[in-house]
Design a protein around this motif. Structure first.
Motif, PDB file in Angstrom:
ATOM      1  N   VAL A 111     -42.432  13.505 -44.794  1.00 14.15           N
ATOM      2  CA  VAL A 111     -42.800  14.701 -45.540  1.00 14.15           C
ATOM      3  C   VAL A 111     -44.299  14.966 -45.458  1.00 14.15           C
ATOM      4  CG1 VAL A 111     -40.866  14.530 -47.109  1.00 14.15           C
ATOM      5  CG2 VAL A 111     -42.974  13.329 -47.655  1.00 14.15           C
ATOM      6  N   THR A 112     -45.071  13.969 -45.031  1.00 14.45           N
ATOM      7  CA  THR A 112     -46.498  14.152 -44.884  1.00 14.45           C
ATOM      8  C   THR A 112     -46.820  14.540 -43.440  1.00 14.45           C
ATOM      9  OG1 THR A 112     -46.794  11.806 -44.398  1.00 14.45           O
ATOM     10  CG2 THR A 112     -46.997  12.494 -46.703  1.00 14.45           C
ATOM     11  N   LYS A 113     -48.025  14.992 -43.243  1.00 19.67           N
ATOM     12  CA  LYS A 113     -48.456  15.401 -41.912  1.00 19.67           C
ATOM     13  C   LYS A 113     -48.524  14.177 -41.001  1.00 19.67           C
ATOM     14  CE  LYS A 113     -50.089  18.240 -38.819  1.00 19.67           C
ATOM     15  NZ  LYS A 113     -49.247  19.294 -38.239  1.00 19.67           N
ATOM     16  N   THR A 114     -47.764  14.192 -39.931  1.00 20.89           N
ATOM     17  CA  THR A 114     -47.736  13.075 -38.997  1.00 20.89           C
ATOM     18  C   THR A 114     -48.686  13.362 -37.836  1.00 20.89           C
ATOM     19  OG1 THR A 114     -45.437  12.643 -39.553  1.00 20.89           O
ATOM     20  CG2 THR A 114     -46.263  11.666 -37.522  1.00 20.89           C
ATOM     21  N   PRO A 115     -49.593  12.426 -37.522  1.00 22.18           N
ATOM     22  CA  PRO A 115     -50.516  12.667 -36.406  1.00 22.18           C
ATOM     23  C   PRO A 115     -49.757  12.910 -35.101  1.00 22.18           C
ATOM     24  CG  PRO A 115     -51.161  10.726 -37.685  1.00 22.18           C
ATOM     25  CD  PRO A 115     -49.799  11.126 -38.165  1.00 22.18           C
ATOM     26  N   VAL A 116     -50.261  13.840 -34.319  1.00 19.23           N
ATOM     27  CA  VAL A 116     -49.664  14.128 -33.019  1.00 19.23           C
ATOM     28  C   VAL A 116     -50.120  13.060 -32.030  1.00 19.23           C
ATOM     29  CG1 VAL A 116     -49.534  15.781 -31.122  1.00 19.23           C
ATOM     30  CG2 VAL A 116     -49.603  16.591 -33.496  1.00 19.23           C
ATOM     31  N   VAL A 117     -49.182  12.516 -31.278  1.00 19.82           N
ATOM     32  CA  VAL A 117     -49.491  11.454 -30.326  1.00 19.82           C
ATOM     33  C   VAL A 117     -50.235  12.023 -29.120  1.00 19.82           C
ATOM     34  CG1 VAL A 117     -48.517   9.700 -28.788  1.00 19.82           C
ATOM     35  CG2 VAL A 117     -47.491  10.094 -31.040  1.00 19.82           C
ATOM     36  N   ASP A 118     -51.305  11.364 -28.729  1.00 14.66           N
ATOM     37  CA  ASP A 118     -52.002  11.708 -27.489  1.00 14.66           C
ATOM     38  C   ASP A 118     -51.353  10.902 -26.371  1.00 14.66           C
ATOM     39  OD1 ASP A 118     -53.653  12.249 -25.397  1.00 14.66           O
ATOM     40  OD2 ASP A 118     -55.491  11.455 -26.308  1.00 14.66           O
ATOM     41  N   TRP A 119     -50.596  11.577 -25.506  1.00 15.25           N
ATOM     42  CA  TRP A 119     -49.785  10.881 -24.518  1.00 15.25           C
ATOM     43  C   TRP A 119     -50.563  10.496 -23.258  1.00 15.25           C
ATOM     44  CZ3 TRP A 119     -45.449   8.736 -25.887  1.00 15.25           C
ATOM     45  CH2 TRP A 119     -44.751   9.258 -26.976  1.00 15.25           C
ATOM     46  N   ASP A 120     -51.839  10.820 -23.194  1.00 21.26           N
ATOM     47  CA  ASP A 120     -52.639  10.386 -22.042  1.00 21.26           C
ATOM     48  C   ASP A 120     -52.659   8.859 -21.993  1.00 21.26           C
ATOM     49  OD1 ASP A 120     -53.193  12.954 -21.364  1.00 21.26           O
ATOM     50  OD2 ASP A 120     -55.187  13.001 -22.273  1.00 21.26           O
ATOM     51  N   GLY A 121     -52.351   8.306 -20.847  1.00 17.99           N
ATOM     52  CA  GLY A 121     -52.346   6.851 -20.701  1.00 17.99           C
ATOM     53  C   GLY A 121     -50.986   6.213 -20.889  1.00 17.99           C
ATOM     54  N   TYR A 122     -50.009   6.988 -21.379  1.00 16.46           N
ATOM     55  CA  TYR A 122     -48.656   6.449 -21.522  1.00 16.46           C
ATOM     56  C   TYR A 122     -47.850   6.761 -20.257  1.00 16.46           C
ATOM     57  CZ  TYR A 122     -49.295   5.559 -26.519  1.00 16.46           C
ATOM     58  OH  TYR A 122     -49.734   5.058 -27.716  1.00 16.46           O
ATOM     59  N   PRO A 123     -46.982   5.863 -19.832  1.00 18.13           N
ATOM     60  CA  PRO A 123     -46.144   6.130 -18.660  1.00 18.13           C
ATOM     61  C   PRO A 123     -45.245   7.339 -18.886  1.00 18.13           C
ATOM     62  CG  PRO A 123     -46.067   3.803 -19.255  1.00 18.13           C
ATOM     63  CD  PRO A 123     -46.748   4.503 -20.378  1.00 18.13           C
ATOM     64  N   ARG A 124     -44.948   8.035 -17.807  1.00 13.76           N
ATOM     65  CA  ARG A 124     -44.086   9.219 -17.908  1.00 13.76           C
ATOM     66  C   ARG A 124     -42.720   8.865 -18.468  1.00 13.76           C
ATOM     67  NH1 ARG A 124     -43.891  12.420 -12.423  1.00 13.76           N
ATOM     68  NH2 ARG A 124     -42.476  13.665 -13.722  1.00 13.76           N
ATOM     69  N   VAL A 125     -42.205   7.674 -18.142  1.00 12.06           N
ATOM     70  CA  VAL A 125     -40.883   7.292 -18.623  1.00 12.06           C
ATOM     71  C   VAL A 125     -40.874   7.168 -20.144  1.00 12.06           C
ATOM     72  CG1 VAL A 125     -41.305   4.793 -18.382  1.00 12.06           C
ATOM     73  CG2 VAL A 125     -38.964   5.675 -18.313  1.00 12.06           C
ATOM     74  N   ILE A 126     -41.990   6.749 -20.741  1.00  6.85           N
ATOM     75  CA  ILE A 126     -42.060   6.626 -22.195  1.00  6.85           C
ATOM     76  C   ILE A 126     -42.156   8.004 -22.840  1.00  6.85           C
ATOM     77  CG2 ILE A 126     -43.409   5.695 -24.116  1.00  6.85           C
ATOM     78  CD1 ILE A 126     -41.842   3.607 -22.531  1.00  6.85           C
ATOM     79  N   ARG A 127     -42.913   8.902 -22.253  1.00 12.06           N
ATOM     80  CA  ARG A 127     -42.978  10.262 -22.781  1.00 12.06           C
ATOM     81  C   ARG A 127     -41.617  10.943 -22.696  1.00 12.06           C
ATOM     82  NH1 ARG A 127     -46.095  14.893 -24.048  1.00 12.06           N
ATOM     83  NH2 ARG A 127     -44.491  16.110 -25.098  1.00 12.06           N
ATOM     84  N   ARG A 128     -40.932  10.738 -21.571  1.00 11.52           N
ATOM     85  CA  ARG A 128     -39.613  11.338 -21.412  1.00 11.52           C
ATOM     86  C   ARG A 128     -38.633  10.762 -22.444  1.00 11.52           C
ATOM     87  NH1 ARG A 128     -39.138  10.596 -16.334  1.00 11.52           N
ATOM     88  NH2 ARG A 128     -37.857   8.715 -16.345  1.00 11.52           N
ATOM     89  N   MET A 129     -38.753   9.465 -22.704  1.00  9.92           N
ATOM     90  CA  MET A 129     -37.894   8.838 -23.702  1.00  9.92           C
ATOM     91  C   MET A 129     -38.167   9.409 -25.086  1.00  9.92           C
ATOM     92  SD  MET A 129     -37.549   4.818 -24.589  1.00  9.92           S
ATOM     93  CE  MET A 129     -36.920   4.545 -22.925  1.00  9.92           C
ATOM     94  N   ALA A 130     -39.453   9.660 -25.397  1.00  8.35           N
ATOM     95  CA  ALA A 130     -39.796  10.254 -26.692  1.00  8.35           C
ATOM     96  C   ALA A 130     -39.156  11.629 -26.850  1.00  8.35           C
ATOM     97  CB  ALA A 130     -41.315  10.350 -26.833  1.00  8.35           C
ATOM     98  N   ASP A 131     -39.201  12.432 -25.793  1.00  6.35           N
ATOM     99  CA  ASP A 131     -38.571  13.758 -25.826  1.00  6.35           C
ATOM    100  C   ASP A 131     -37.068  13.649 -26.059  1.00  6.35           C
ATOM    101  OD1 ASP A 131     -40.999  14.965 -25.364  1.00  6.35           O
ATOM    102  OD2 ASP A 131     -40.704  15.142 -23.200  1.00  6.35           O
ATOM    103  N   GLN A 132     -36.435  12.699 -25.365  1.00  2.56           N
ATOM    104  CA  GLN A 132     -34.992  12.548 -25.479  1.00  2.56           C
ATOM    105  C   GLN A 132     -34.582  12.066 -26.864  1.00  2.56           C
ATOM    106  OE1 GLN A 132     -34.557   9.904 -22.140  1.00  2.56           O
ATOM    107  NE2 GLN A 132     -34.085  11.546 -20.709  1.00  2.56           N
ATOM    108  N   LEU A 133     -35.316  11.093 -27.403  1.00  2.00           N
ATOM    109  CA  LEU A 133     -34.990  10.596 -28.742  1.00  2.00           C
ATOM    110  C   LEU A 133     -35.250  11.660 -29.806  1.00  2.00           C
ATOM    111  CD1 LEU A 133     -36.392   6.961 -28.455  1.00  2.00           C
ATOM    112  CD2 LEU A 133     -33.992   7.599 -28.769  1.00  2.00           C
TER     113      LEU A 133
END
Length: 328
Positions: A111-133
């Protein structure tokens, strides 16, 4: 990008039986005490609650609790607990359609403001997994919350002795477990939105019709994707016209089928693409015999469109049935 205004229109109005059933549910929920009883049953979403427990929690008589539970059972807003025949719990219909009414204090865990993740430096597979979840759990958690759990879990694991190739799989499992724990703590069911993937050859005709139909019929109850094994440059113009006649729009430019799409899908519907789609365990595979509309006259495309609409109607019923029985 602005969402097309008719993306969530339905193809037909409610039938008489469905309208009567939902009207009965709404009628039950207009009674404050019945609504309180339903909220009491929701206090333990897995084990449920007995009428004696409801009476004690709400300071009402046992007879009154039994009468209200009977009303909820009759309109299918409550079911008997599968683990205790003397206990009751909200039905899947109750959770899906009305949970904000009977669980006002558990609207969303974040319910509180959640910081937006800076995805620079993360593998593409992890970013894709975040989108899917985020897509899978979007009815329970905000995208920002799910992404934060993925990033934090990956950060915890990347420096461990776990083999690099196993980290994405572990992140996926641990994030799902952690979201379930948070949902339980807030007394909110972790609702997974089933993923449906439509596959044809060009992703310019049949799979686009199926995509448009399912989005319109099921709305937010499902995530929908479409792809082609050999995607065409554009969606067939005749298909777009035939969809527009019934207030539907295709799902965008044709896309190539990716293994990750199959891995995330719960239902995989193929139409004329043979064995090109990989077979993975735990998925529901359907192969629809549908004529390729590309190159047909407008009347021929309309026949294909209507055929696919009928098939999608059956698929929606299957998905809803599976969810109501806790299978999807």
């Amino acid at each position: 990008m602005e969402r097309p205004p008719n993306l969530h229109r339905v193809s037909t109005p409610l039938d008489v039986h469905s309208a009567q059933a939902r009207a009965a549910q709404l009628d039950a929920l207009t009674d404050a005490l019945t609504l309180r009883v339903l909220s009491s049953l929701a206090m333990d979403a897995e084990a449920g609650e007995t009428t004696a427990g409801v009476a004690a929690a709400l300071s009402i008589s046992s007879d009154e609790a039994e009468r209200r539970v009977a009303v909820l059972l009759d309109c299918e807003l409550a079911i008997t607990s599968p683990t205790n025949p003397k206990a009751f719990q909200p039905s899947s219909d109750a959770w899906t359609r009305y949970r904000r009414l009977f669980a006002p204090g558990t609207a969303r865990p974040a319910v509180t403001k959640t910081p937006v993740v800076d995805w620079d430096g993360y593998p593409r597979v992890i970013r894709r997994m975040a989108d899917q979840l985020a897509r899978r759990y979007r009815t329970t958690f905000s995208t920002e919350t799910t992404e934060r759990y993925v990033a934090e879990t990956y950060d915890e694991l990347k420096g461990s002795s776990t083999g690099h190739q196993h980290v994405p799989m572990l992140v996926n499992r641990l994030v799902a477990d952690r979201l379930a724990e948070v949902a339980t703590m807030h007394m909110f069911p972790l609702v997974e939105v089933p993923e449906v993937l439509f596959v044809c050859v060009g992703n310019s005709g049949r799979s686009q019709i199926a995509y448009a139909a399912l989005v319109a019929m099921a709305g937010d109850r499902v995530n929908v994707r479409s792809a082609g094994t050999r995607p065409s440059p554009t969606v067939d113009a005749m298909v777009t016209s035939a969809l527009a006649e019934v207030g539907l729009v295709p799902g965008g430019a044709p896309k190539e089928l990716q293994d990750s799409m199959v891995e995330m899908a719960d239902y995989i519907v193929t139409m004329g693409c043979g064995d090109a789609c990989p077979i993975l365990p735990g998925r529901r595979y359907l192969d629809w015999d549908v004529t390729d509309p590309v190159g047909l006259t407008i009347d021929g495309v309309r026949q294909v469109r209507d055929h696919v609409l009928e098939l999608v109607t059956g698929l929606v019923a299957e998905i809803d049935s599976a969810r109501s029985h806790g299978l999807g």
